[in-house]
Design a protein around this motif. Structure first.
Motif, short mmCIF file in Angstrom:
data_model
loop_
_atom_site.label_atom_id
_atom_site.label_comp_id
_atom_site.label_asym_id
_atom_site.label_seq_id
_atom_site.Cartn_x
_atom_site.Cartn_y
_atom_site.Cartn_z
N PHE A 38 -2.26 33.87 -43.23
CA PHE A 38 -2.16 32.67 -44.06
C PHE A 38 -0.93 32.81 -44.95
N PHE A 39 -0.61 31.76 -45.68
CA PHE A 39 0.53 31.75 -46.57
C PHE A 39 0.06 31.33 -47.96
N VAL A 40 0.69 31.90 -48.99
CA VAL A 40 0.25 31.66 -50.36
C VAL A 40 1.45 31.32 -51.24
N ALA A 41 1.29 30.28 -52.06
CA ALA A 41 2.32 29.86 -53.01
C ALA A 41 1.84 30.12 -54.43
N SER A 42 2.76 30.47 -55.31
CA SER A 42 2.46 30.74 -56.71
C SER A 42 3.72 30.43 -57.51
N TYR A 43 3.57 30.37 -58.85
CA TYR A 43 4.78 30.09 -59.64
C TYR A 43 4.61 30.52 -61.08
N VAL A 44 5.76 30.67 -61.76
CA VAL A 44 5.80 30.90 -63.20
C VAL A 44 6.92 30.03 -63.77
N ASP A 45 6.79 29.72 -65.05
CA ASP A 45 7.87 29.08 -65.79
C ASP A 45 8.52 30.16 -66.65
N ARG A 46 9.78 30.46 -66.35
CA ARG A 46 10.47 31.56 -67.02
C ARG A 46 10.83 31.19 -68.46
N ASP A 47 11.16 32.21 -69.24
CA ASP A 47 11.51 32.00 -70.64
C ASP A 47 12.72 31.10 -70.82
N ASN A 48 13.60 31.07 -69.82
CA ASN A 48 14.80 30.23 -69.91
C ASN A 48 14.54 28.77 -69.52
N GLY A 49 13.26 28.44 -69.23
CA GLY A 49 12.90 27.07 -68.88
C GLY A 49 12.91 26.78 -67.40
N GLU A 50 13.37 27.73 -66.60
CA GLU A 50 13.41 27.51 -65.16
C GLU A 50 12.05 27.81 -64.53
N ARG A 51 11.67 26.97 -63.59
CA ARG A 51 10.44 27.20 -62.83
C ARG A 51 10.78 28.01 -61.59
#
Length: 311
Positions: A190-203
């Motif tokens: 399977f495949f998995v997606a995840s994310y964070v919003d960095r301190d510099n504002g970039e996702r």
């Protein structure tokens, strides 16, 4: 010279990834690979690799903040790199795909190019520049390769033109039905997606492959998935993201029918669960609670044949 370049480069690891690396004592060891191998542009091998592919795995975040993983197909050449920092993507909008809502101009995106027959895979993330409904361009934020571990070799063939979609409608639900359970319980991939919003504002979004022998994902009676984390490259992109932001998107494929099961929900990393000992080779576990489920019959125009090789 190379050592100086490594020292001058900025470490790509965020606090969640560093926390995972600390948990196994590899922070210092992973500093060099992070600076050397996580690039802001695609190397020539990657630029030649993506145009060969008949499909790509994508990760995107919708307006509600839910992250979705998806698989999209096209004739080889639908991905092309005019410059090392850019990847052109010739894919039309698809309202049946819940991930499509996160593919507007200016949105962050993750991409995994994976060639199952050779077990090659390369990842990138970046930002979408879109001027039309039939295509978009990605400006690379991070680009790096992965080893072939846990990839089940398969060959693929188109059963219809990838520009022609299915007539079957997606089915949405808040719980796993028997069909979805069978699909997950029989899966070796399977495949998995995840994310964070960095301190510099970039996702920063990531999408990655997970593989094992068929049945390596377990489903509890309440529909929560328990997933082993096997030894890997120690980048910890996915689990590191979960420590910062527990939102997750999973996609399972039926390689024989082209059906796709997409789920958005929440993940929990379990570093010291005694249950990990019941999964062969697992170093730790993570659990996924699905909150939105989309089953898309005949979603993909490809069909795959397995080489029947155990991992």
């Amino acid at each position: 010279m190379l050592e100086q370049a490594r020292q001058d480069a900025q470490s790509p690891w965020h606090e969640g990834e560093l926390a995972m690396q600390r948990s196994v004592g590899v922070v210092e060891r992973m500093d060099g690979p992070g600076r050397n191998f996580v690039r802001k542009a695609m190397p020539e091998q990657h630029r030649a690799f993506f145009p060969m592919l008949p499909f790509v795995v994508l990760g995107a975040v919708d307006a509600k903040g839910d992250v979705w993983a998806t698989v999209r197909a096209g004739h080889p050449g639908f991905l092309a790199s005019p410059e090392p920092e850019l990847l052109d993507v010739s894919l039309a909008r698809d309202p049946a795909d819940p991930a499509d809502a996160g593919m507007e101009d200016g949105d962050a995106i993750a991409m995994l190019g994976i060639q199952l027959e050779t077990r090659r895979r390369n990842r990138l993330n970046g930002v979408i520049h879109r001027r039309e409904a039939k295509a978009f361009q990605v400006r690379v934020g991070q680009s790096f390769g992965n080893c072939p571990q846990y990839i089940q070799p398969r060959s693929s063939a188109f059963v219809r033109d990838p520009d022609r979609g299915t007539a079957l409608q997606p089915l949405r639900s808040g719980r796993l039905d028997d069909r979805a359970r069978r699909m997950i319980e029989g899966a070796d991939t399977f495949f998995v997606a995840s994310y964070v919003d960095r301190d510099n504002g970039e996702r920063q979004i990531d999408v990655s492959h997970r593989g094992g022998n068929a049945g390596f994902v377990r489903i509890d009676a309440d529909g929560v998935l328990t997933i082993p984390d096997f030894p890997g490259n120690r980048f910890f992109n996915t689990l590191g993201n979960f420590l910062v932001n527990p939102k997750a998107g999973l996609v399972f494929l039926d390689f024989a029918t082209g059906d796709m099961l997409q789920m958005a929900g929440r993940a929990e990393v379990q570093l010291d669960s005694p249950e990990a000992a019941t999964f062969e080779r697992a170093e730790r576990l993570w659990r996924f609670t699905p909150e939105e489920i989309v089953f898309r019959p005949d979603a993909l125009p490809l069909r795959w044949s397995s080489f029947n090789r155990d991992l």
